[in-house]
Design an enzyme around this catalytic site. Structure first.
Site, PDB file in Angstrom:
ATOM      1  N   LYS A 156       0.893  -1.388   0.001  1.00  0.00           N
ATOM      2  CA  LYS A 156      -0.034   0.052   0.011  1.00  0.00           C
ATOM      3  C   LYS A 156       0.741   1.345  -0.050  1.00  0.00           C
ATOM      4  CE  LYS A 156      -1.519   2.246   3.390  1.00  0.00           C
ATOM      5  NZ  LYS A 156      -1.847   2.603   4.741  1.00  0.00           N
ATOM      6  N   ASP A 214      -6.309   1.073   0.983  1.00  0.00           N
ATOM      7  CA  ASP A 214      -6.458   1.158   2.646  1.00  0.00           C
ATOM      8  C   ASP A 214      -7.786   0.800   3.326  1.00  0.00           C
ATOM      9  OD1 ASP A 214      -8.009   3.447   1.719  1.00  0.00           O
ATOM     10  OD2 ASP A 214      -6.946   4.831   3.182  1.00  0.00           O
TER      11      ASP A 214
END
Length: 228
Positions: A120, A138
């Protein structure tokens, strides 16, 4: 969602937020990387408060290493998991100096080799710093993708792959920002604000959340029949 619905979904989000961008404060690619690492399990606002003074003087890996882990911990102690994060930031700074000439690599694979940098974080840096069409998933993006039916998946990697496949070209660069902001301010975890959502009619979430003070529509209960 069908292909036409997905295009309309993004069009409306883009009309509402024409120039979406990260809400993390940073001064260069290195400080962006640090800010994203610090933002894990923390709010952007909280990270910004902690880095406001830090980034006035510490803007390079060399300066961070010279600052040291102890003083960095003290600077970011208001952020969750600050001990681990301080250790990782010093370690990734040393790695950048030793292996990359002090520069942040423009490669997701190379970024993921740095301490404290996962998929991420690498996707965020690739998108914000280098303009790549990456999809950082997220908690907000994961929730919006599943709740709306845009790109449902059981894991963040599955959602990322579905977003990559489904998102049309005009919106690929800004997609993850559009979804993050929508999840942060409208499609909230506890009480999504459906009454002011621009994609409410395209969303698969049921039942829709009514405005404050208005009860959800419920089916009338059938009268109880006496058994006597």
């Amino acid at each position: 969602m069908k292909k036409a619905e997905i295009a309309e979904f993004y069009r409306r989000l883009a009309d509402r937020t024409p120039n979406p961008e990260t809400e993390l404060d940073y001064v260069n690619t290195y400080t962006l990387l640090v800010a994203v690492v610090l933002s894990a399990q923390a709010t952007d606002a909280g990270v910004n408060r902690a880095t406001r003074e830090l980034f006035k003087t510490v803007t390079t890996p060399d300066a961070m290493v010279k600052l040291g882990e102890e003083r960095l911990r003290d600077a970011i102690k208001t952020i969750g998991l600050f001990n681990t994060k301080a250790k990782n930031v010093i370690a990734l700074s040393q790695a950048l100096i030793e292996k990359h000439g002090g520069e942040v690599p423009a490669s997701r694979e190379m970024l993921e080799t740095l301490p404290g940098v996962g998929r991420k974080t690498a996707n965020v840096v690739m998108n914000c710093a280098f303009g790549e069409e990456t999809f950082a998933v997220d908690t907000h993006v994961f929730r919006v993708s599943n709740r709306t039916g845009l790109a449902p998946g059981k894991t963040v990697v599955e959602v990322e792959r579905k977003l990559d496949k489904a998102t049309p070209p005009p919106y690929r660069r800004d997609a993850h920002h559009l979804l993050i902001l929508h999840g942060r301010y409208v499609c909230k975890a506890q009480r999504p604000e459906c009454w002011r959502c621009v994609v409410v009619d395209l969303c698969r979430y049921r039942p829709k959340t009514p405005p404050p003070g208005e009860k959800k529509n419920t089916k009338p209960r059938a009268p109880r029949v006496s058994r006597r």
